[in-house]
Design a protein around this motif. Structure first.
Motif, PDB file in Angstrom:
ATOM      1  N   ASN A 282      24.282  12.939  -7.864  1.00 51.03           N
ATOM      2  CA  ASN A 282      23.298  11.571  -8.112  1.00 51.03           C
ATOM      3  C   ASN A 282      24.070  10.364  -8.710  1.00 51.03           C
ATOM      4  O   ASN A 282      23.409   9.424  -9.208  1.00 51.03           O
ATOM      5  CB  ASN A 282      21.747  11.554  -8.229  1.00 51.03           C
ATOM      6  CG  ASN A 282      22.040  12.302  -9.739  1.00 51.03           C
ATOM      7  OD1 ASN A 282      23.035  12.780 -10.529  1.00 51.03           O
ATOM      8  ND2 ASN A 282      20.639  12.285 -10.298  1.00 51.03           N
ATOM      9  N   ASN A 283      25.275  10.506  -9.126  1.00 46.82           N
ATOM     10  CA  ASN A 283      25.904   9.636  -9.555  1.00 46.82           C
ATOM     11  C   ASN A 283      25.660   9.103 -10.862  1.00 46.82           C
ATOM     12  O   ASN A 283      25.724   7.764 -11.273  1.00 46.82           O
ATOM     13  CB  ASN A 283      26.428   8.329  -8.659  1.00 46.82           C
ATOM     14  CG  ASN A 283      27.588   8.643  -7.390  1.00 46.82           C
ATOM     15  OD1 ASN A 283      26.925   9.378  -6.753  1.00 46.82           O
ATOM     16  ND2 ASN A 283      28.586   8.494  -7.590  1.00 46.82           N
TER      17      ASN A 283
ATOM     18  N   GLY B 229      23.776   9.959  -2.396  1.00 40.92           N
ATOM     19  CA  GLY B 229      24.147   9.577  -3.600  1.00 40.92           C
ATOM     20  C   GLY B 229      22.906   9.894  -4.271  1.00 40.92           C
ATOM     21  O   GLY B 229      22.993   9.055  -5.590  1.00 40.92           O
ATOM     22  N   ASP B 230      21.858  10.436  -3.992  1.00 37.15           N
ATOM     23  CA  ASP B 230      20.675  10.587  -4.816  1.00 37.15           C
ATOM     24  C   ASP B 230      20.274  11.936  -4.670  1.00 37.15           C
ATOM     25  O   ASP B 230      19.237  12.474  -5.174  1.00 37.15           O
ATOM     26  CB  ASP B 230      19.573   9.761  -4.092  1.00 37.15           C
ATOM     27  CG  ASP B 230      19.349   9.857  -2.716  1.00 37.15           C
ATOM     28  OD1 ASP B 230      19.923  10.775  -2.097  1.00 37.15           O
ATOM     29  OD2 ASP B 230      18.459   9.394  -2.150  1.00 37.15           O
ATOM     30  N   GLY B 231      21.002  13.058  -4.359  1.00 37.09           N
ATOM     31  CA  GLY B 231      20.593  14.296  -4.134  1.00 37.09           C
ATOM     32  C   GLY B 231      20.183  14.912  -2.787  1.00 37.09           C
ATOM     33  O   GLY B 231      19.925  15.956  -2.483  1.00 37.09           O
ATOM     34  N   THR B 232      20.084  13.809  -2.077  1.00 35.26           N
ATOM     35  CA  THR B 232      19.690  14.116  -0.499  1.00 35.26           C
ATOM     36  C   THR B 232      20.924  14.132   0.175  1.00 35.26           C
ATOM     37  O   THR B 232      22.127  13.628  -0.170  1.00 35.26           O
ATOM     38  CB  THR B 232      18.719  13.029   0.051  1.00 35.26           C
ATOM     39  OG1 THR B 232      19.260  11.687   0.172  1.00 35.26           O
ATOM     40  CG2 THR B 232      17.430  13.370  -0.965  1.00 35.26           C
ATOM     41  N   PHE B 233      20.870  14.562   1.508  1.00 39.57           N
ATOM     42  CA  PHE B 233      21.983  14.561   2.361  1.00 39.57           C
ATOM     43  C   PHE B 233      21.631  14.244   3.647  1.00 39.57           C
ATOM     44  O   PHE B 233      20.618  14.647   4.184  1.00 39.57           O
ATOM     45  CB  PHE B 233      22.716  16.157   2.440  1.00 39.57           C
ATOM     46  CG  PHE B 233      23.220  16.399   0.897  1.00 39.57           C
ATOM     47  CD1 PHE B 233      24.425  16.249   0.608  1.00 39.57           C
ATOM     48  CD2 PHE B 233      22.165  17.251  -0.127  1.00 39.57           C
ATOM     49  CE1 PHE B 233      25.054  16.633  -0.611  1.00 39.57           C
ATOM     50  CE2 PHE B 233      22.668  17.268  -1.320  1.00 39.57           C
ATOM     51  CZ  PHE B 233      23.936  16.992  -1.570  1.00 39.57           C
ATOM     52  N   THR B 234      22.492  13.950   4.594  1.00 39.41           N
ATOM     53  CA  THR B 234      22.378  13.529   5.986  1.00 39.41           C
ATOM     54  C   THR B 234      23.359  14.441   6.827  1.00 39.41           C
ATOM     55  O   THR B 234      24.581  14.729   6.171  1.00 39.41           O
ATOM     56  CB  THR B 234      22.850  11.987   6.222  1.00 39.41           C
ATOM     57  OG1 THR B 234      21.861  11.309   5.288  1.00 39.41           O
ATOM     58  CG2 THR B 234      22.719  11.897   7.586  1.00 39.41           C
ATOM     59  N   PRO B 235      23.052  15.034   7.834  1.00 40.37           N
ATOM     60  CA  PRO B 235      23.696  15.823   8.685  1.00 40.37           C
ATOM     61  C   PRO B 235      24.970  15.105   9.078  1.00 40.37           C
ATOM     62  O   PRO B 235      25.046  14.030   9.560  1.00 40.37           O
ATOM     63  CB  PRO B 235      23.052  16.324  10.118  1.00 40.37           C
ATOM     64  CG  PRO B 235      21.424  16.028   9.339  1.00 40.37           C
ATOM     65  CD  PRO B 235      21.488  15.003   8.492  1.00 40.37           C
TER      66      PRO B 235
ATOM     67  N   GLY C 184      20.673  17.341 -12.843  1.00 41.17           N
ATOM     68  CA  GLY C 184      21.048  17.852 -14.188  1.00 41.17           C
ATOM     69  C   GLY C 184      20.174  16.669 -15.236  1.00 41.17           C
ATOM     70  O   GLY C 184      20.176  15.320 -14.821  1.00 41.17           O
ATOM     71  N   ILE C 185      19.390  16.964 -16.030  1.00 39.42           N
ATOM     72  CA  ILE C 185      18.983  16.269 -17.183  1.00 39.42           C
ATOM     73  C   ILE C 185      19.218  16.131 -18.411  1.00 39.42           C
ATOM     74  O   ILE C 185      18.590  15.574 -19.238  1.00 39.42           O
ATOM     75  CB  ILE C 185      17.356  16.476 -17.141  1.00 39.42           C
ATOM     76  CG1 ILE C 185      17.196  18.007 -17.469  1.00 39.42           C
ATOM     77  CG2 ILE C 185      16.663  16.230 -15.733  1.00 39.42           C
ATOM     78  CD1 ILE C 185      15.593  18.566 -17.642  1.00 39.42           C
ATOM     79  N   GLY C 186      20.657  16.586 -18.540  1.00 38.48           N
ATOM     80  CA  GLY C 186      21.219  16.544 -19.979  1.00 38.48           C
ATOM     81  C   GLY C 186      21.138  17.954 -20.754  1.00 38.48           C
ATOM     82  O   GLY C 186      20.287  18.759 -20.543  1.00 38.48           O
TER      83      GLY C 186
ATOM     84  N   GLY D 113      32.550   7.551  -2.472  1.00 33.96           N
ATOM     85  CA  GLY D 113      32.306   7.854  -3.740  1.00 33.96           C
ATOM     86  C   GLY D 113      31.019   8.651  -4.018  1.00 33.96           C
ATOM     87  O   GLY D 113      30.758   8.897  -5.070  1.00 33.96           O
ATOM     88  N   LYS D 114      30.422   9.165  -2.957  1.00 36.50           N
ATOM     89  CA  LYS D 114      29.358  10.227  -3.026  1.00 36.50           C
ATOM     90  C   LYS D 114      29.620  11.462  -2.770  1.00 36.50           C
ATOM     91  O   LYS D 114      30.532  11.834  -1.708  1.00 36.50           O
ATOM     92  CB  LYS D 114      28.190   9.599  -2.287  1.00 36.50           C
ATOM     93  CG  LYS D 114      27.876   8.184  -2.369  1.00 36.50           C
ATOM     94  CD  LYS D 114      26.891   7.561  -1.393  1.00 36.50           C
ATOM     95  CE  LYS D 114      26.460   6.120  -1.696  1.00 36.50           C
ATOM     96  NZ  LYS D 114      25.681   5.319  -0.629  1.00 36.50           N
ATOM     97  N   LEU D 115      29.368  12.594  -3.233  1.00 35.89           N
ATOM     98  CA  LEU D 115      29.756  14.034  -3.121  1.00 35.89           C
ATOM     99  C   LEU D 115      28.919  14.395  -1.843  1.00 35.89           C
ATOM    100  O   LEU D 115      27.618  14.298  -1.806  1.00 35.89           O
ATOM    101  CB  LEU D 115      29.334  14.969  -4.334  1.00 35.89           C
ATOM    102  CG  LEU D 115      30.068  14.973  -5.396  1.00 35.89           C
ATOM    103  CD1 LEU D 115      29.653  15.814  -6.511  1.00 35.89           C
ATOM    104  CD2 LEU D 115      31.667  15.384  -4.948  1.00 35.89           C
ATOM    105  N   ASP D 116      29.820  15.122  -1.259  1.00 28.91           N
ATOM    106  CA  ASP D 116      29.216  15.675   0.136  1.00 28.91           C
ATOM    107  C   ASP D 116      29.166  17.312   0.270  1.00 28.91           C
ATOM    108  O   ASP D 116      29.712  17.798  -0.954  1.00 28.91           O
ATOM    109  CB  ASP D 116      30.007  15.242   1.441  1.00 28.91           C
ATOM    110  CG  ASP D 116      30.152  13.653   1.529  1.00 28.91           C
ATOM    111  OD1 ASP D 116      29.132  13.053   1.412  1.00 28.91           O
ATOM    112  OD2 ASP D 116      31.477  13.495   1.375  1.00 28.91           O
ATOM    113  N   LEU D 117      28.759  17.984   1.062  1.00 32.24           N
ATOM    114  CA  LEU D 117      28.915  19.440   0.921  1.00 32.24           C
ATOM    115  C   LEU D 117      29.565  19.825   2.369  1.00 32.24           C
ATOM    116  O   LEU D 117      29.292  19.440   3.420  1.00 32.24           O
ATOM    117  CB  LEU D 117      27.337  20.069   0.891  1.00 32.24           C
ATOM    118  CG  LEU D 117      26.646  19.763  -0.360  1.00 32.24           C
ATOM    119  CD1 LEU D 117      25.098  20.071  -0.078  1.00 32.24           C
ATOM    120  CD2 LEU D 117      27.207  20.659  -1.320  1.00 32.24           C
TER     121      LEU D 117
END
Length: 481
Positions: free
Chosen positions: A51-52, A126-132, A71-73, A101-105
């Protein structure tokens, strides 16, 4: 759900003083994270800043859902947010495959042979959600995959260890930079755990895989093609990891062997090096027996800049298993030390500084395969290793310099300290350059190098290299007395 199950402390008692020195003391705090309710199996785990926000997150790949733990620190994570994904996927890696610039899987296909004959790409928002995204046909089950830059263009590629009903092989796919991949090589053996690393120190990424004949290594040519197979004869190998086990800044292999003996499994660890066109194995080191391990990972747990190994496994009879063996820097390892575990088994361990305190932590997926046990992630936070230099945020490839300060006057002998981080994969190497000359490197995200200086003004450049050979640097001007 987040639940802390206590602090694990290993102390060198008098009975062990002869085999494990006091400097090997490591303490971990264990935290359990449970995935979405109703999805009982977790197949694998990936980590990165999804989520950058500069803080490392985790994702578990479950039976038919993906759970995102923000992650919350300080190495802690929020309750999961889940979304539906294809069923029975395998090992997952985080990388920016489309250059936004956004992590993929990138996720292999688990299940039975004949199921999931593709590698699945999920594009990060970029927010913890993913698109196929795209699917890559491998014509078989590819439970195990690995990622690296195999053709020198700094774009993430992957290799898949593939099995059909009749044969197993290894397939290499080159990233096109837009989220799609093209196959560059089909190699003759495979089927088991697969890893990537520069095993012959020529600057090109190689592949090691567990196949029908044990450990098989394919040396990379740097263009997406590979040389003929080299083999090592650990036919009972179950685990494989890459690390700097000889403290020589060259990557080698750690191999976990499971030898069946009189109704029980006995586990040994050996190292495998590339030397003069062949693979050379060390004498196996006894690890443990009467348990069920199947995967290992490498990293520096006790802060001595020598790579150690983490072992995980378990099943419904043996219950979960996690432990470590500290590396000596001579290609051997110390005594096996048990760690907390959860569920009925752990899988896909990783070693990374999750709390950004310069200590390396352990993460793995856990699974409760029967009843309502659930599944999720286990995190072991390192509480006692010596600190070196806090890394920069994880949302970019960057360097934090801890010593020297800009403009500082230092002695003729000085210890340089820095740390790196990366959003794309991991920070796999740190380098120190002084006045344009390379002084040394460490094959991890921490750097600590002591050197002698000539009097006068100097410029030190600290370089970090990520998993796909991109680099960033930070320079400091200082004066030596």
């Amino acid at each position: 759900m987040v639940r802390c199950i206590g602090v694990f402390t290993f102390l060198a008692f008098a009975a062990l003083a002869g085999t494990i020195p006091a400097s090997a003391t490591v303490q971990f705090t264990s935290n359990i994270y449970t995935s979405v309710s109703g999805d009982l199996d977790t197949n694998s785990i990936a980590n990165g800043d999804f989520n950058n926000d500069g803080i490392l997150d985790m994702v578990t790949i479950n039976t038919n859902t993906l759970s995102f733990y923000a992650g919350i620190g300080s190495g802690s994570f929020a309750s999961p947010v889940s979304q539906t994904i294809p069923e029975n996927l395998g090992q997952g890696f985080a990388a920016d495959v489309n250059g936004d610039g956004k992590l993929d899987l990138v996720i292999g296909g688990g299940g039975q042979v004949g199921q999931n004959s593709v590698v699945t790409i999920l594009l990060g928002n970029g927010d913890g959600t993913f698109t196929p995204g795209a699917t890559v046909n491998v014509n078989g089950r590819a439970q195990f995959i690995t990622m690296a830059d195999f053709n020198g263009d700094h774009v993430p590629d992957f290799a898949a260890s593939v099995c059909t009903s009749s044969r197993c092989n290894t397939q290499v796919f080159l990233g096109q930079g837009n989220g799609t991949f093209k196959r560059s090589a089909a190699l003759i053996d495979g089927g088991g755990v697969i890893v990537a690393g520069d095993l012959n120190a020529d600057g090109h990424q190689d592949i090691a895989v567990l196949g029908g004949n044990g450990v098989v290594v394919y040396l990379g040519n740097g263009d997406g093609s590979f040389q003929s197979a080299l083999q090592s004869t650990q036919s009972s190998a179950v685990g494989l990891a890459v690390g700097d086990f000889y403290d020589d800044r060259i990557q080698t292999l750690a191999v976990l062997d499971a030898v069946y003996d009189d109704g029980n499994y006995v586990y040994y660890v050996a190292t495998v090096q590339y030397e003069n066109g062949a693979l050379v194995s060390s004498k196996p080191r006894f690890a443990t027996r009467d348990q069920y391990f199947d995967l290992i990972a490498a990293g520096d747990l006790n802060g001595d800049f020598k790579d150690d190994i983490v072992l995980v496994g378990g099943n419904v009879r043996a219950y979960p298993l996690t432990g470590y063996m500290l590396g000596t820097g001579k290609g051997t390892f110390g005594e096996y030390v048990s760690l907390p575990a959860y569920g009925t088994g752990e899988s896909f361990p990783f070693v990374r500084d999750l709390s950004l305190d310069s200590r390396h932590d352990i993460g793995a997926s856990w699974d409760g395969s029967y009843g309502d046990a659930g599944s999720g992630a286990i995190v072991l936070l390192n509480d006692s290793a010596p600190t070196n230099c806090d890394p920069p945020p994880a949302n970019a490839l960057g360097v934090h310099v801890c010593a020297p300060d800009s403009g500082e006057k230092v002695g003729s002998t000085f210890t340089f300290k820095a740390a790196g981080n990366a959003i794309n994969g991991i920070a796999k190497r740190m380098e120190l350059w002084i006045d344009g000359n390379k002084i040394g490197q460490n094959l991890e995200d921490q750097l600590k190098i002591k050197t002698t200086l000539t009097p006068g003004s100097h410029t030190a450049s600290f370089v970090v290299v990520d998993a796909f050979d991109n680099y960033a640097s930070q320079s400091v001007t200082f004066t030596a007395k």
